[in-house]
Design a protein around this motif. Structure first.
Motif, short mmCIF file in Angstrom:
data_model
loop_
_atom_site.label_atom_id
_atom_site.label_comp_id
_atom_site.label_asym_id
_atom_site.label_seq_id
_atom_site.Cartn_x
_atom_site.Cartn_y
_atom_site.Cartn_z
N THR A 57 0.84 -1.21 0.00
CA THR A 57 0.00 0.00 0.00
C THR A 57 0.88 1.26 0.00
OG1 THR A 57 -1.83 -1.14 1.07
CG2 THR A 57 -1.83 1.25 1.25
N ASP A 173 -5.26 -1.34 -5.34
CA ASP A 173 -4.71 -1.95 -4.13
C ASP A 173 -5.68 -3.02 -3.62
OD1 ASP A 173 -3.07 -2.38 -1.96
OD2 ASP A 173 -3.66 -0.56 -0.88
N GLU A 174 -5.28 -4.28 -3.67
CA GLU A 174 -6.09 -5.41 -3.21
C GLU A 174 -7.54 -5.32 -3.72
OE1 GLU A 174 -4.84 -7.81 -0.83
OE2 GLU A 174 -3.16 -6.79 0.12
MG LIG Z 1 -2.06 -2.90 2.02
#
Ligand SMILES: [Mg+2]
Ligand SMILES: Nc1ncnc2c1ncn2[C@@H]1O[C@H](COP(=O)(O)OP(=O)(O)O)[C@@H](O)[C@H]1O
Length: 262
Positions: A57, A173-174
């Motif tokens: 992140t 992100d994810e």
């Molecule tokens: Mg993360």
């Protein structure tokens, strides 16, 4: 379309007393990302794979210019995060679970709001909205408050909004975290569409199967450091079994040994 280059970035956070307790450390500084570099290419999906706390992140927030690395820079085509952060912001679409949509508003309202922030003309806003809402099945829920939507529909709304300005560089992100298989599939299918349209796509994940199914190139990041960075096939071949999971566990174990845990 041009490459996205992350060039030797390092990011250090200072930890509060409470964070020091949580991280079980007495040191005030945490190196979240250390001398990290990689290049993502147009027409490919780049996967940043790593365990929780690895620095994924932090890396993606640096690309999105939400935080400034201590050293290093990121080049998004001809725009540099150091010299032209606004130019970078205009080119990228960034999705993160850390940014929550305001629950009180509808997808329709929020989409228009963010589109106007990007300076998109009104007709274009409606055109983009129609395409993206249809694509993700948001059209039936466009007037429902975000707070009343399912997790999957919220995530799809976030995705649509992150793509409001039709960016050439897509940083997620994810993206499939916490989604049911069908919703996750519609997200990964769409990322493949973006790839096939020649865009630069970067996703972070801690899930090996996402990388195996989706990514052309993978960087494995552990303790803030890039351990391996290559095409998916080259990375798999690092273990004689040709199995990504084995490659990943070998690297995690090596890192633990380096920290003196074995
Ligand atoms: Mg993360
Ligand atoms: N704002 C912050 N302040 C202090 N420490 C942080 C901050 N953001 C991240 N960290 C720490 O940096 C490390 C990397 O975090 P992160 O990039 O979120 O990892 P990942 O996304 O791979 O799980 C973790 O140890 C995390 O606790």
């Amino acid at each position: 379309m041009e490459n996205l280059e992350v060039i030797n970035i390092t990011k250090t956070f200072s930890l509060s007393k409470k964070q020091q307790r949580i991280e079980k450390t007495k040191t005030k500084l945490k190196v979240a990302v250390k001398e990290l570099s990689f290049t993502a290419y147009p027409g490919e999906i780049y996967g940043l794979l790593g365990p929780n706390g690895a620095g994924k992140t932090t890396t993606l927030r640096s690309i999105a210019t939400l935080i400034k690395p201590d050293t290093g820079e990121i080049k998004v085509g001809d725009a540099s995060t150091l010299k032209d952060p606004n130019g970078v912001r205009a080119k990228i679409g960034f999705l993160t679970s850390e940014l929550k949509l305001e629950e009180h508003f509808s997808p329709n309202y929020l989409f228009t709001y963010f589109a106007r922030l990007h300076g998109i003309v009104e007709e274009k806003i409606e055109e983009r909205k129609e395409i993206l809402f249809k694509k993700f099945g948001i059209d039936k829920f466009s007037e429902v408050k975000v707070g009343e939507l399912s997790t999957g529909m919220k995530q799809k709304t976030s995705i649509a909004i992150s793509l409001v300005h039709d960016p050439d560089y897509v940083i997620f992100d994810e993206p499939t975290n916490g989604l049911d298989v069908l919703t996750a599939r519609s997200v990964t299918d769409y990322l493949e569409e973006l790839k096939n349209a020649g865009k630069v796509v970067i996703v972070s994940t801690h899930i090996l199967s996402v990388v195996e199914k989706l990514c052309d190139r993978v960087g494995i990041i552990i303790d803030g450091e890039m351990k391996v960075n290559d095409t998916i096939n080259k990375v798999k071949s690092l273990d004689e079994t040709g199995n990504l999971e084995n490659v990943f566990f070998n690297l995690v174990e090596e890192a633990a040994q380096l920290r003196g845990e074995f």
